[in-house]
Design a protein around this motif. Structure first.
Motif, PDB file in Angstrom:
ATOM      1  N   GLU A 113       0.845  -1.191   0.000  1.00 14.79           N
ATOM      2  CA  GLU A 113       0.000   0.000   0.000  1.00 14.79           C
ATOM      3  C   GLU A 113       0.884   1.246   0.000  1.00 14.79           C
ATOM      4  OE1 GLU A 113      -3.659   2.032   2.523  1.00 14.79           O
ATOM      5  OE2 GLU A 113      -2.602   0.325   3.362  1.00 14.79           O
TER       6      GLU A 113
ATOM      7  N   LYS B  88      -3.413   0.428  -3.573  1.00 16.80           N
ATOM      8  CA  LYS B  88      -2.946  -0.928  -3.294  1.00 16.80           C
ATOM      9  C   LYS B  88      -2.241  -1.504  -4.529  1.00 16.80           C
ATOM     10  CE  LYS B  88      -5.478  -1.514   0.655  1.00 16.80           C
ATOM     11  NZ  LYS B  88      -5.776  -0.160   1.002  1.00 16.80           N
TER      12      LYS B  88
ATOM     13  N   HIS C  43      -2.516   5.709  -0.538  1.00 15.91           N
ATOM     14  CA  HIS C  43      -3.152   4.467  -0.098  1.00 15.91           C
ATOM     15  C   HIS C  43      -3.597   3.546  -1.232  1.00 15.91           C
ATOM     16  CE1 HIS C  43      -2.785   6.015   3.912  1.00 15.91           C
ATOM     17  NE2 HIS C  43      -3.365   7.124   3.496  1.00 15.91           N
TER      18      HIS C  43
ATOM     19  N   THR D  24       2.057   4.703   1.103  1.00 16.82           N
ATOM     20  CA  THR D  24       1.945   5.406   2.379  1.00 16.82           C
ATOM     21  C   THR D  24       1.364   6.813   2.206  1.00 16.82           C
ATOM     22  OG1 THR D  24       4.236   6.157   2.153  1.00 16.82           O
ATOM     23  CG2 THR D  24       3.853   4.143   3.444  1.00 16.82           C
TER      24      THR D  24
END
Length: 158
Positions: free
Chosen positions: A116, A123, A121, A118
């Motif tokens: 993910e 994926k 977010h 940082t």
């Protein structure tokens, strides 16, 4: 993380994503004007990558490192040239040391096959797209190796 840092102009968004996949800190925004790219390069000690000859000339006058991308090159050809000039690693890095292809944020492992960003977010996982990434990098490494072989034969001939 990789140590070289780049700022890429609006014409090379696909290249910015590839550099991020390879783990390189790469600033890109398709709305950046030339003055902004020059400022970012100067303030953050980044290499400018551009298809804009005028931007490259202005960068060099300011003693900023600039890599001019010849129009019409395929992504693997550009990556091979960058690897030759700046020792860009054309191997897939462990996603734990990669960057978000969208926002340049650092990826963090969530579980065995999921990472993910940082920052945004988003994926990431090793899906079918991973084979496409690998095959592009294999072609880029082959081009690099071929170019290096040609350079060696030229220097032996002289």
């Amino acid at each position: 993380m990789q140590t070289k840092k780049f700022v890429v102009d609006a014409m090379l968004g696909k290249l910015a994503r590839w550099l991020r996949i390879l783990g390189y800190d790469t600033v890109y925004n398709n709305n950046f004007e030339d003055w902004k790219i020059l400022k970012i390069a100067a303030d953050e000690n980044r290499i400018i990558i551009t298809r804009d000859r005028g931007l490259c000339v202005r960068a060099r006058k300011r003693k900023l490192e600039c890599f001019y991308v010849i129009p019409g090159l395929k992504i693997e050809e550009i990556l091979a040239k960058l690897s030759s000039k700046y020792s860009i690693d054309l191997n897939i890095v462990d996603p734990n040391f990669s960057r978000c292809s969208v926002c340049n944020g650092v990826l963090k492992k969530v579980n065995d096959n999921l990472w993910e960003c940082t920052r945004c977010h988003k994926k990431y996982w090793k899906g079918s797209h991973w084979r496409t990434i690998e095959s592009t990098l294999i072609r880029a490494r082959a081009i690099l190796k071929n170019n290096e072989s040609q350079q060696q034969s030229i220097s032996y001939d002289q």
